[in-house]
Design an enzyme around this catalytic site. Structure first.
Site, mmCIF file in Angstrom:
data_model
loop_
_atom_site.group_PDB
_atom_site.id
_atom_site.type_symbol
_atom_site.label_atom_id
_atom_site.label_comp_id
_atom_site.label_asym_id
_atom_site.label_seq_id
_atom_site.Cartn_x
_atom_site.Cartn_y
_atom_site.Cartn_z
ATOM 1 N N LYS A 264 -5.600 -0.595 9.914
ATOM 2 C CA LYS A 264 -4.410 -1.200 9.289
ATOM 3 C C LYS A 264 -3.700 -2.034 10.363
ATOM 4 O O LYS A 264 -2.967 -1.512 11.201
ATOM 5 C CB LYS A 264 -3.471 -0.137 8.732
ATOM 6 C CG LYS A 264 -2.273 -0.715 7.983
ATOM 7 C CD LYS A 264 -1.399 0.379 7.406
ATOM 8 C CE LYS A 264 -0.240 -0.234 6.619
ATOM 9 N NZ LYS A 264 0.670 -1.023 7.473
ATOM 10 N N LYS B 197 -0.919 6.532 7.803
ATOM 11 C CA LYS B 197 -0.097 6.049 8.915
ATOM 12 C C LYS B 197 -0.160 7.010 10.105
ATOM 13 O O LYS B 197 -0.128 8.221 9.947
ATOM 14 C CB LYS B 197 1.366 5.885 8.461
ATOM 15 C CG LYS B 197 1.585 4.855 7.369
ATOM 16 C CD LYS B 197 1.449 3.440 7.869
ATOM 17 C CE LYS B 197 2.609 2.991 8.718
ATOM 18 N NZ LYS B 197 3.857 2.747 8.005
ATOM 19 N N LEU C 292 0.829 -1.200 0.000
ATOM 20 C CA LEU C 292 0.000 0.000 0.000
ATOM 21 C C LEU C 292 0.862 1.246 0.000
ATOM 22 O O LEU C 292 1.875 1.323 0.717
ATOM 23 C CB LEU C 292 -0.907 0.036 1.233
ATOM 24 C CG LEU C 292 -2.113 -0.904 1.255
ATOM 25 C CD1 LEU C 292 -2.785 -0.841 2.616
ATOM 26 C CD2 LEU C 292 -3.105 -0.542 0.162
ATOM 27 N N ARG D 187 2.499 -13.380 2.021
ATOM 28 C CA ARG D 187 2.483 -12.507 0.846
ATOM 29 C C ARG D 187 3.727 -12.700 -0.007
ATOM 30 O O ARG D 187 3.676 -12.637 -1.230
ATOM 31 C CB ARG D 187 2.373 -11.037 1.275
ATOM 32 C CG ARG D 187 2.350 -10.073 0.083
ATOM 33 C CD ARG D 187 2.063 -8.649 0.506
ATOM 34 N NE ARG D 187 3.109 -8.095 1.351
ATOM 35 C CZ ARG D 187 3.090 -6.872 1.867
ATOM 36 N NH1 ARG D 187 2.052 -6.088 1.646
ATOM 37 N NH2 ARG D 187 4.075 -6.442 2.628
#
Length: 648
Positions: free
Chosen positions: A111, A301, A80, A132
């Site tokens: 998140k 963030k 992201l 991932r």
């Protein structure tokens, strides 16, 4: 250093940090420190219009570990893009508007900070789980993931579908694990990643992980929106904890982020921001992707709550219970806008478990107003030295005794203990002696030899005459405050005694259970254990305190000073006779505010769900307490019903 040389330096550093983070599960810097260099590299690449072939800005995650069998994902998993301010978020929104002509609905969700997993379901069964990896190929960790207790082994949809989410370690589970681990985990993120990427599934199971589902990759079932995906995941039994909203407009999205950041410290898991996604799936194809990021999603963030820095020294402080507490002296470091130069190391046993040495770089975590804590060693440095266990009290020189993981001063005249006990006794939640502070306690100890609360209760104007800062009016005010404090409630008095581990709420619970001081003195271990919120350790602390002859004489002397107990005011209202549990985070009220509202309206707030509980007020992320309440058939309400009951 020219730009190209700096870019090469940044690429080498970031790639090594990423290798340790993704492939070895052994981070040596915090996310914030990595992000700072990564942002510098991106800026240089944009300015020069050039990327090195091995730049981390080209890559998602890390290479799969060779010790695991590898598998290609049916649909690519992207990283992201991120923003860290309202201005940067507005810039991202402007790019979305440029792509489709308007700002569409955005979904807002947490998140999570763990390890990204991709779960393949075929014919309704979990057939494969992978990390991932590099976004295209990941490591097969099916057996490890199957140990996650709440993960559905079967779902009702029988087609092929990939469910994506985060493997996490709840903070309560981390605390439970670390309490018995020979080598404690540095943080919840590293604990989750290390558990999943371990060849032995038994290790994974021992950690007690959770899986938070948040996305669907490849699917033979079509979805029109992100909100529809979430409802599907919830209906199929996946955990989808955390607030979720569909926002219209920038201000609503930013409000969600701001509200989430205020609740962050109350959550039972790590989050490091929120994720905004274009809700309409069809629009996503129009907006497109880069080689690394989807352009239709962004991570907002939060300020860092963990950094690394050098441990310069350790000093030992003496508490009122005579414990020697190790305080870390740090190379000052900025954590979320606050300069941190000191942190706790809990006790000597904690130092040994974490293998911390003076001179090493260590992970420091800070959460709101909680004292910063050293979580573990980031890098072991040459010349670092072992932290020595003190043999004598650093203040009074009396021998130190060791009980379990703790060290205690054995001196009876240790100044910090005496001052701290006096300050606690006079504090607002205890005897509430206005005008008496820790500074006053220290002055009285040094200048008139005040040693305990009995002496404080017996002070006269003659004792205080001539002391610096104490003129006639101040002397009269303090003596009046001492006299007024003698008419108090039993729970305040019990809290003022300073019994190890007994806070003001537990003191109230004890008084409610036993009614008077004599009953409390004579209570058995079994009776103390039966008090809501008291376990074996606290029960033993209370029992031992009231079975010590010196303590009993101390209490008798205080009573002789004229201390008398008045009845606690009994409040009534909509919660009269009800035991209420608060769980999760409420949108409007902090935990303390909601507690006060319940108590002011006749109710009692309990810390745990049991058959004796009448009502549960559940907010976001309610977790296991909500589940237990549902099983017991206890009435459950949300904040709106809570307000309605109060007539708000």
């Amino acid at each position: 250093m020219d730009n190209l040389a700096r870019m090469k330096q940044l690429v080498d550093t970031l790639n090594e940090w990423a290798r340790l983070y993704y492939e070895e599960d052994a981070p040596v810097v915090s996310d914030a420190e990595y992000d700072k260099l990564y942002d510098e590299l991106r800026r240089l690449e944009d300015e020069n219009g050039y990327k090195l072939n091995n730049s981390p800005t080209r890559r998602v995650g890390g290479a799969p570990k060779k010790k695991f069998e590898q598998s290609e994902h049916l649909a690519r998993l992207y990283s992201l893009d991120k923003c860290q301010s309202k201005d940067e978020f507005e810039e991202w929104c402007a790019r979305v508007v440029k792509a489709v002509g308007y700002l569409p609905e955005l979904t807002c969700e947490y998140k999570f900070d763990g390890l990204t997993l991709n779960l393949l379901y075929e014919n309704g069964r979990l057939s494969k789980a992978t990390t991932r990896g590099d976004g295209t190929v990941g490591e097969i960790v099916t057996e490890q993931v199957k140990t996650i207790k709440k993960l559905p082994a079967e779902i009702s949809f029988k087609g092929v579908i990939e469910i994506q989410g985060e493997g996490i370690l709840r903070l309560s589970q981390l605390e439970k694990y670390n309490s018995t681990a020979n080598e404690p985990l540095k943080n919840a993120r590293n604990g989750a990643a290390g558990a999943i990427r371990n060849l032995d599934p038994a290790v994974t199971e021992e950690r007690g992980l959770s899986f938070m589902a948040y996305n669907i990759g490849y699917s033979e079932k079509s979805f029109k929106t992100q909100a529809e995906m979430r409802e599907f995941l919830k209906a199929e039994g996946f955990e989808v904890e955390g607030a979720f909203e569909v926002a219209k407009g920038i201000s609503n999205a930013v409000n969600f982020a701001d509200d989430t950041e205020t609740k962050r410290s109350e959550l039972d898991y790590l989050i490091d921001g929120v994720v905004f996604k274009v809700n309409d799936v069809a629009l996503r194809d129009e907006i497109g992707v880069t080689e690394k990021f989807p352009k239709w999603a962004v991570a907002y963030k939060f300020k860092a709550d963990e950094m690394t820095t050098r441990l310069n020294d350790v000093v030992w402080q003496v508490s009122r219970s005579a414990k020697l507490n190790p305080i870390a002296i740090l190379e000052p470091v900025d954590i979320g806008g606050v300069t941190v130069a000191r942190a706790t190391l809990n006790n000597y046993g904690d130092i040994q478990k974490k293998r911390v040495r003076i001179g090493d770089r260590v992970f420091i975590r800070r959460s709101n107003d909680v004292i910063p804590e050293i979580m573990g060693v980031a890098t072991e440095e040459d010349g670092a030295r072992v932290i020595e266990k003190p043999k004598v009290c650093p203040v009074c020189g009396a021998p130190v005794k060791e009980i379990g993981a703790f060290l205690y001063c054995t001196g009876e005249e240790c100044a910090p203990q005496i001052v701290s006990k006096l300050d606690h006794f006079a504090s607002k939640d205890a005897m509430d002696i206005d005008g008496f502070s820790e500074k006053t306690a220290e002055q009285f100890y040094n200048e008139i030899g005040l040693k305990d609360a009995v002496g404080l209760m017996r002070l006269t104007s003659f004792d205080l005459y001539g002391l610096e800062g104490f003129a006639d009016k101040k002397i009269a005010n303090l003596l009046n405050a001492i006299e007024a404090s003698k008419k108090t409630t039993l729970d305040r008095f019990v809290f003022a005694l300073g019994i190890d581990g007994i806070g003001k709420k537990t003191a109230k619970d004890l008084v409610k259970k036993f009614g008077n001081l004599d009953n409390l003195k004579n209570a058995s271990i079994e009776e103390l254990n039966a008090v809501d919120g008291i376990g074996g350790i606290l029960a033993a602390n209370v029992y031992d305190y009231f079975h010590n002859e010196d303590n009993l004489q101390y209490i008798a002397n205080l009573i002789d000073c004229g201390i008398a107990f008045k009845e606690t005011e009994k409040k009534s209202g909509v919660f009269s006779g009800m035991k209420v549990v608060l769980t999760g985070s409420l949108p409007t009220y902090k935990r303390g505010e909601a507690t006060k509202l319940i108590e002011n309206n006749g109710g009692e707030v309990a810390s745990a769900v049991s058959k004796s509980v009448n009502l549960v007020v559940a907010g976001e992320d309610a977790g296991s307490k909500l589940e237990k309440a549902e099983k017991l058939g206890i009435r459950i309400i949300d904040e709106n019903e809570f307000k309605s009951m109060l007539g708000i």
